[in-house]
Write a protein that holds these residues in place. Structure first.
Motif, mmCIF file in Angstrom:
data_model
loop_
_atom_site.group_PDB
_atom_site.id
_atom_site.type_symbol
_atom_site.label_atom_id
_atom_site.label_comp_id
_atom_site.label_asym_id
_atom_site.label_seq_id
_atom_site.Cartn_x
_atom_site.Cartn_y
_atom_site.Cartn_z
ATOM 1 N N LEU A 18 0.665 -1.145 -0.003
ATOM 2 C CA LEU A 18 -0.002 0.004 -0.109
ATOM 3 C C LEU A 18 0.578 1.140 0.053
ATOM 4 C CD1 LEU A 18 -2.346 -2.021 0.503
ATOM 5 C CD2 LEU A 18 -3.392 -0.430 2.373
ATOM 6 N N TYR A 22 0.579 4.178 -2.609
ATOM 7 C CA TYR A 22 0.312 5.633 -2.352
ATOM 8 C C TYR A 22 1.607 6.628 -2.948
ATOM 9 C CZ TYR A 22 -0.237 9.752 0.675
ATOM 10 O OH TYR A 22 -0.332 10.947 0.742
ATOM 11 N N GLU A 23 2.638 5.968 -3.058
ATOM 12 C CA GLU A 23 3.622 6.896 -3.566
ATOM 13 C C GLU A 23 3.788 6.675 -4.968
ATOM 14 O OE1 GLU A 23 6.864 4.643 -1.637
ATOM 15 O OE2 GLU A 23 6.436 5.454 0.361
ATOM 16 N N THR A 41 -7.812 13.219 -4.065
ATOM 17 C CA THR A 41 -8.097 12.481 -2.737
ATOM 18 C C THR A 41 -9.139 11.611 -2.834
ATOM 19 O OG1 THR A 41 -7.700 14.723 -1.723
ATOM 20 C CG2 THR A 41 -9.274 13.267 -0.370
ATOM 21 N N LEU A 42 -9.875 11.776 -3.772
ATOM 22 C CA LEU A 42 -11.285 10.689 -3.704
ATOM 23 C C LEU A 42 -10.777 9.537 -4.674
ATOM 24 C CD1 LEU A 42 -14.043 13.294 -3.805
ATOM 25 C CD2 LEU A 42 -13.880 11.404 -2.002
ATOM 26 N N GLY A 44 -7.436 8.569 -4.899
ATOM 27 C CA GLY A 44 -6.458 7.782 -4.171
ATOM 28 C C GLY A 44 -7.054 6.906 -2.989
ATOM 29 N N ILE A 45 -8.160 7.498 -2.287
ATOM 30 C CA ILE A 45 -8.898 6.704 -1.348
ATOM 31 C C ILE A 45 -9.256 5.424 -2.038
ATOM 32 C CG2 ILE A 45 -11.306 6.455 0.099
ATOM 33 C CD1 ILE A 45 -10.676 9.688 0.502
ATOM 34 N N VAL A 48 -6.269 3.024 -3.038
ATOM 35 C CA VAL A 48 -5.705 2.415 -2.074
ATOM 36 C C VAL A 48 -6.446 1.298 -1.371
ATOM 37 C CG1 VAL A 48 -4.916 2.820 0.449
ATOM 38 C CG2 VAL A 48 -4.221 4.314 -1.323
ATOM 39 N N GLU A 49 -7.980 1.514 -1.523
ATOM 40 C CA GLU A 49 -8.908 0.252 -0.745
ATOM 41 C C GLU A 49 -8.836 -0.799 -1.749
ATOM 42 O OE1 GLU A 49 -10.352 0.021 1.987
ATOM 43 O OE2 GLU A 49 -9.611 2.116 2.665
ATOM 44 N N GLY A 107 -14.314 -1.037 3.454
ATOM 45 C CA GLY A 107 -13.378 -0.620 2.349
ATOM 46 C C GLY A 107 -14.157 -0.373 0.889
ATOM 47 N N MET A 110 -16.771 2.389 0.754
ATOM 48 C CA MET A 110 -16.146 3.634 0.850
ATOM 49 C C MET A 110 -15.469 3.797 -0.611
ATOM 50 S SD MET A 110 -13.457 5.358 3.609
ATOM 51 C CE MET A 110 -11.805 4.487 3.066
ATOM 52 N N ALA A 113 -18.066 4.939 -2.884
ATOM 53 C CA ALA A 113 -18.769 6.343 -2.746
ATOM 54 C C ALA A 113 -17.739 7.542 -3.194
ATOM 55 C CB ALA A 113 -18.805 6.532 -1.082
ATOM 56 N N ALA A 114 -16.463 6.761 -3.443
ATOM 57 C CA ALA A 114 -15.377 7.945 -3.485
ATOM 58 C C ALA A 114 -15.170 8.248 -5.063
ATOM 59 C CB ALA A 114 -14.160 7.631 -3.012
ATOM 60 N N VAL B 23 -1.057 -1.352 6.919
ATOM 61 C CA VAL B 23 0.379 -1.737 7.430
ATOM 62 C C VAL B 23 0.192 -1.285 9.008
ATOM 63 C CG1 VAL B 23 2.777 -0.670 7.197
ATOM 64 C CG2 VAL B 23 1.089 -0.769 5.163
ATOM 65 N N PHE B 52 -3.005 10.507 5.520
ATOM 66 C CA PHE B 52 -3.868 9.689 4.712
ATOM 67 C C PHE B 52 -4.341 8.459 5.818
ATOM 68 C CE2 PHE B 52 -4.944 5.840 1.920
ATOM 69 C CZ PHE B 52 -5.598 6.382 0.925
ATOM 70 N N SER B 55 -9.394 2.194 5.149
ATOM 71 C CA SER B 55 -10.600 1.697 6.188
ATOM 72 C C SER B 55 -10.009 1.025 7.264
ATOM 73 C CB SER B 55 -11.363 0.988 5.030
ATOM 74 O OG SER B 55 -10.903 -0.086 4.656
ATOM 75 N N GLN B 83 -8.101 14.880 3.775
ATOM 76 C CA GLN B 83 -8.344 13.539 3.464
ATOM 77 C C GLN B 83 -9.121 12.768 4.652
ATOM 78 O OE1 GLN B 83 -7.022 10.181 4.433
ATOM 79 N NE2 GLN B 83 -7.521 9.163 2.758
ATOM 80 N N LEU B 90 -17.400 10.070 4.079
ATOM 81 C CA LEU B 90 -17.573 9.032 3.017
ATOM 82 C C LEU B 90 -18.381 8.053 3.682
ATOM 83 C CD1 LEU B 90 -14.795 8.703 0.592
ATOM 84 C CD2 LEU B 90 -17.060 9.476 0.089
ATOM 85 N N THR B 91 -17.936 7.704 5.004
ATOM 86 C CA THR B 91 -18.268 6.313 5.655
ATOM 87 C C THR B 91 -19.456 6.548 6.796
ATOM 88 O OG1 THR B 91 -16.643 6.797 7.320
ATOM 89 C CG2 THR B 91 -16.228 5.141 5.556
#
Lengths: 137, 110
Positions: A18, A22-23, A41-42, A44-45, A48-49, A107, A110, A113-114, B23, B52, B55, B83, B90-91
Protein backbone atom coordinates in the motif's frame (compact mmCIF):
# COMPACT_ATOMS: atom_id res chain seq x y z
CA UNK A 1 -7.83 12.85 -26.01
CA UNK A 2 -4.47 12.48 -24.35
CA UNK A 3 -3.39 9.86 -21.87
CA UNK A 4 -0.34 9.43 -19.73
CA UNK A 5 0.74 5.80 -19.96
CA UNK A 6 3.76 5.97 -17.73
CA UNK A 7 2.62 5.09 -14.22
CA UNK A 8 2.45 1.54 -13.00
CA UNK A 9 3.87 -0.98 -10.59
CA UNK A 10 4.05 -4.69 -9.97
CA UNK A 11 4.17 -5.61 -6.29
CA UNK A 12 3.76 -8.51 -3.91
CA UNK A 13 0.33 -8.36 -2.32
CA UNK A 14 1.34 -7.68 1.27
CA UNK A 15 0.22 -4.73 3.42
CA UNK A 16 3.46 -2.81 2.73
CA UNK A 17 2.48 -2.72 -0.96
CA UNK A 18 0.00 0.00 0.00
CA UNK A 19 2.95 2.32 0.60
CA UNK A 20 4.08 1.69 -2.97
CA UNK A 21 0.58 2.36 -4.30
CA UNK A 22 0.38 5.64 -2.38
CA UNK A 23 3.80 6.72 -3.61
CA UNK A 24 2.88 5.83 -7.19
CA UNK A 25 -0.13 8.14 -6.93
CA UNK A 26 2.09 10.89 -5.50
CA UNK A 27 4.34 10.54 -8.54
CA UNK A 28 1.30 10.72 -10.84
CA UNK A 29 0.18 14.00 -9.23
CA UNK A 30 3.75 15.26 -9.47
CA UNK A 31 3.50 15.11 -13.25
CA UNK A 32 -0.17 16.20 -13.41
CA UNK A 33 -0.46 19.36 -11.37
CA UNK A 34 -3.75 20.12 -13.17
CA UNK A 35 -5.66 17.34 -11.39
CA UNK A 36 -7.85 18.95 -8.74
CA UNK A 37 -7.11 18.18 -5.07
CA UNK A 38 -10.64 16.80 -4.62
CA UNK A 39 -10.13 14.36 -7.50
CA UNK A 40 -6.73 13.29 -6.17
CA UNK A 41 -8.11 12.68 -2.69
CA UNK A 42 -11.17 10.69 -3.73
CA UNK A 43 -9.41 8.68 -6.45
CA UNK A 44 -6.56 7.93 -4.03
CA UNK A 45 -8.97 6.69 -1.37
CA UNK A 46 -10.56 4.24 -3.82
CA UNK A 47 -7.28 3.02 -5.32
CA UNK A 48 -5.72 2.29 -1.93
CA UNK A 49 -8.87 0.45 -0.84
CA UNK A 50 -8.84 -1.83 -3.89
CA UNK A 51 -5.15 -2.55 -3.29
CA UNK A 52 -6.03 -3.39 0.31
CA UNK A 53 -8.83 -5.63 -0.88
CA UNK A 54 -6.38 -7.56 -3.09
CA UNK A 55 -4.00 -7.99 -0.15
CA UNK A 56 -6.76 -9.11 2.18
CA UNK A 57 -9.01 -11.19 -0.05
CA UNK A 58 -7.20 -12.16 -3.28
CA UNK A 59 -3.88 -12.99 -1.62
CA UNK A 60 -5.31 -13.87 1.80
CA UNK A 61 -1.88 -14.73 3.15
CA UNK A 62 -0.67 -16.59 0.05
CA UNK A 63 2.15 -15.42 -2.22
CA UNK A 64 0.64 -13.23 -4.92
CA UNK A 65 1.75 -10.43 -7.22
CA UNK A 66 -0.54 -7.75 -8.56
CA UNK A 67 -0.18 -5.18 -11.31
CA UNK A 68 -1.46 -1.61 -11.10
CA UNK A 69 -1.58 0.89 -13.96
CA UNK A 70 -2.77 4.46 -13.48
CA UNK A 71 -3.76 6.68 -16.39
CA UNK A 72 -4.68 10.32 -16.39
CA UNK A 73 -7.02 11.37 -19.19
CA UNK A 74 -8.40 14.81 -19.91
CA UNK A 75 -11.79 13.84 -18.54
CA UNK A 76 -11.10 10.98 -16.10
CA UNK A 77 -8.65 9.13 -13.89
CA UNK A 78 -8.34 5.37 -14.27
CA UNK A 79 -6.60 2.69 -12.23
CA UNK A 80 -6.51 -0.89 -13.46
CA UNK A 81 -5.46 -3.76 -11.22
CA UNK A 82 -4.78 -7.34 -12.23
CA UNK A 83 -3.98 -10.31 -10.02
CA UNK A 84 -4.14 -14.06 -10.33
CA UNK A 85 -5.36 -14.61 -6.79
CA UNK A 86 -8.55 -15.86 -5.22
CA UNK A 87 -11.76 -14.80 -6.99
CA UNK A 88 -13.88 -12.21 -5.22
CA UNK A 89 -16.93 -13.88 -3.75
CA UNK A 90 -19.81 -11.47 -4.31
CA UNK A 91 -21.10 -12.02 -0.78
CA UNK A 92 -17.70 -12.01 0.92
CA UNK A 93 -17.10 -8.29 0.74
CA UNK A 94 -19.80 -5.93 1.99
CA UNK A 95 -20.85 -3.31 -0.52
CA UNK A 96 -22.88 -1.34 2.00
CA UNK A 97 -21.57 0.45 5.03
CA UNK A 98 -21.74 -1.50 8.30
CA UNK A 99 -23.14 -0.03 11.51
CA UNK A 100 -21.13 2.83 12.99
CA UNK A 101 -19.39 0.82 15.70
CA UNK A 102 -18.37 -2.15 13.55
CA UNK A 103 -14.60 -2.19 13.02
CA UNK A 104 -14.25 -3.68 9.52
CA UNK A 105 -16.04 -4.10 6.21
CA UNK A 106 -16.04 -0.46 5.06
CA UNK A 107 -13.39 -0.63 2.35
CA UNK A 108 -15.35 -1.43 -0.77
CA UNK A 109 -18.35 0.69 0.18
CA UNK A 110 -16.03 3.64 0.82
CA UNK A 111 -14.26 3.08 -2.51
CA UNK A 112 -17.58 3.02 -4.34
CA UNK A 113 -18.64 6.26 -2.66
CA UNK A 114 -15.38 7.99 -3.62
CA UNK A 115 -15.41 7.43 -7.38
CA UNK A 116 -17.82 7.06 -10.29
CA UNK A 117 -17.13 3.44 -11.16
CA UNK A 118 -15.61 0.38 -9.53
CA UNK A 119 -15.73 -2.64 -11.81
CA UNK A 120 -14.63 -6.15 -11.00
CA UNK A 121 -14.44 -9.02 -13.49
CA UNK A 122 -12.64 -12.34 -13.46
CA UNK A 123 -11.33 -13.53 -16.82
CA UNK A 124 -9.40 -16.78 -17.28
CA UNK A 125 -8.41 -16.96 -13.63
CA UNK A 126 -7.32 -13.33 -13.42
CA UNK A 127 -9.06 -10.67 -11.31
CA UNK A 128 -9.46 -7.32 -13.04
CA UNK A 129 -10.45 -4.17 -11.17
CA UNK A 130 -11.16 -0.79 -12.73
CA UNK A 131 -11.37 2.36 -10.63
CA UNK A 132 -12.68 5.34 -12.59
CA UNK A 133 -13.28 8.88 -11.45
CA UNK A 134 -14.52 11.54 -13.85
CA UNK A 135 -12.54 14.73 -13.34
CA UNK A 136 -14.45 17.69 -11.91
CA UNK A 137 -13.88 21.22 -12.99
CA UNK B 1 3.47 7.22 17.34
CA UNK B 2 3.65 9.73 20.16
CA UNK B 3 1.50 9.02 23.26
CA UNK B 4 1.30 11.69 25.95
CA UNK B 5 -0.64 10.89 29.14
CA UNK B 6 -1.60 13.40 31.84
CA UNK B 7 -2.61 11.09 34.68
CA UNK B 8 -3.65 13.93 37.00
CA UNK B 9 -6.26 15.14 34.50
CA UNK B 10 -7.09 11.65 33.20
CA UNK B 11 -6.37 12.71 29.64
CA UNK B 12 -4.16 11.41 26.88
CA UNK B 13 -3.13 12.64 23.47
CA UNK B 14 -2.11 10.17 20.76
CA UNK B 15 -0.32 11.62 17.73
CA UNK B 16 0.02 9.35 14.71
CA UNK B 17 2.14 10.60 11.83
CA UNK B 18 2.07 9.94 8.11
CA UNK B 19 -0.26 7.26 6.75
CA UNK B 20 -2.55 5.05 8.82
CA UNK B 21 -3.38 2.02 6.71
CA UNK B 22 -3.51 -1.75 6.87
CA UNK B 23 0.26 -1.53 7.42
CA UNK B 24 0.12 0.13 10.84
CA UNK B 25 -3.52 0.49 11.93
CA UNK B 26 -2.89 -1.97 14.77
CA UNK B 27 -0.23 0.42 16.13
CA UNK B 28 -2.84 3.16 16.53
CA UNK B 29 -5.12 0.78 18.39
CA UNK B 30 -2.22 -0.30 20.65
CA UNK B 31 -1.29 3.31 21.35
CA UNK B 32 -4.81 4.09 22.55
CA UNK B 33 -4.84 0.94 24.71
CA UNK B 34 -1.52 2.06 26.20
CA UNK B 35 -2.98 5.51 26.93
CA UNK B 36 -6.08 4.01 28.60
CA UNK B 37 -3.93 1.64 30.68
CA UNK B 38 -1.81 4.58 31.81
CA UNK B 39 -4.84 6.38 33.19
CA UNK B 40 -5.83 8.60 30.30
CA UNK B 41 -9.55 7.82 30.07
CA UNK B 42 -10.22 10.83 27.84
CA UNK B 43 -8.17 10.15 24.73
CA UNK B 44 -7.69 12.70 22.00
CA UNK B 45 -6.23 11.46 18.71
CA UNK B 46 -4.44 14.41 17.13
CA UNK B 47 -4.71 13.78 13.38
CA UNK B 48 -3.01 16.97 12.23
CA UNK B 49 0.02 15.01 11.00
CA UNK B 50 -1.94 12.12 9.45
CA UNK B 51 -1.73 12.62 5.68
CA UNK B 52 -3.76 9.55 4.69
CA UNK B 53 -6.11 7.08 6.36
CA UNK B 54 -7.73 4.00 4.81
CA UNK B 55 -10.61 1.84 6.03
CA UNK B 56 -8.24 -0.12 8.28
CA UNK B 57 -7.31 3.12 10.01
CA UNK B 58 -10.98 4.00 10.42
CA UNK B 59 -11.57 0.54 11.89
CA UNK B 60 -8.77 1.13 14.38
CA UNK B 61 -10.33 4.45 15.43
CA UNK B 62 -13.72 2.79 15.92
CA UNK B 63 -12.11 -0.01 17.95
CA UNK B 64 -10.25 2.56 20.03
CA UNK B 65 -13.47 4.54 20.60
CA UNK B 66 -15.20 1.41 21.88
CA UNK B 67 -12.26 0.55 24.14
CA UNK B 68 -12.26 4.07 25.59
CA UNK B 69 -15.99 3.95 26.29
CA UNK B 70 -15.69 0.51 27.87
CA UNK B 71 -13.08 2.01 30.21
CA UNK B 72 -15.56 4.67 31.24
CA UNK B 73 -13.89 7.31 29.11
CA UNK B 74 -14.21 8.64 25.60
CA UNK B 75 -12.18 9.17 22.44
CA UNK B 76 -12.22 12.32 20.36
CA UNK B 77 -10.40 13.32 17.23
CA UNK B 78 -8.71 16.65 16.61
CA UNK B 79 -7.45 18.61 13.62
CA UNK B 80 -8.04 16.02 10.90
CA UNK B 81 -6.57 16.75 7.47
CA UNK B 82 -8.82 17.08 4.42
CA UNK B 83 -8.21 13.45 3.45
CA UNK B 84 -9.24 12.18 6.89
CA UNK B 85 -12.35 14.39 6.96
CA UNK B 86 -13.24 12.94 3.55
CA UNK B 87 -13.02 9.30 4.65
CA UNK B 88 -15.05 10.10 7.79
CA UNK B 89 -17.75 11.71 5.63
CA UNK B 90 -17.78 8.94 3.01
CA UNK B 91 -18.43 6.37 5.74
CA UNK B 92 -20.73 8.55 7.89
CA UNK B 93 -18.32 7.97 10.77
CA UNK B 94 -18.30 11.72 11.40
CA UNK B 95 -21.49 10.94 13.35
CA UNK B 96 -19.56 9.04 16.02
CA UNK B 97 -16.13 10.60 15.49
CA UNK B 98 -16.93 14.29 15.25
CA UNK B 99 -13.83 16.29 14.33
CA UNK B 100 -12.70 18.98 16.77
CA UNK B 101 -10.55 21.83 15.51
CA UNK B 102 -7.73 21.31 18.00
CA UNK B 103 -6.62 19.09 20.88
CA UNK B 104 -7.61 21.84 23.30
CA UNK B 105 -11.08 22.10 21.77
CA UNK B 106 -11.51 18.32 21.88
CA UNK B 107 -10.65 18.27 25.60
CA UNK B 108 -12.91 21.25 26.32
CA UNK B 109 -15.97 20.37 24.24
CA UNK B 110 -18.62 18.01 25.50
Amino acid sequence: MTADLGHGLTATAVPQALDGVYELLESVWGTHADVLPEDRTLFGIAVVEIAGNIVEHAAAGTELEFRLDVRVYDDRLEARFQDGGIALEPDAVPTELPDDLVESGRGLAMARAAVDEIEYVRIDGVNHWLVLRRRRG
Amino acid sequence: MDVEVDGSRGTAVVRPEGRITMVNAADLRSAVTEALDAGGAMVVVDLSRCEFMDSSGLGALVGALKAARQSGGDLRIAAPTVQVVTVLELTNLNRVLRPHESVEAALRDG
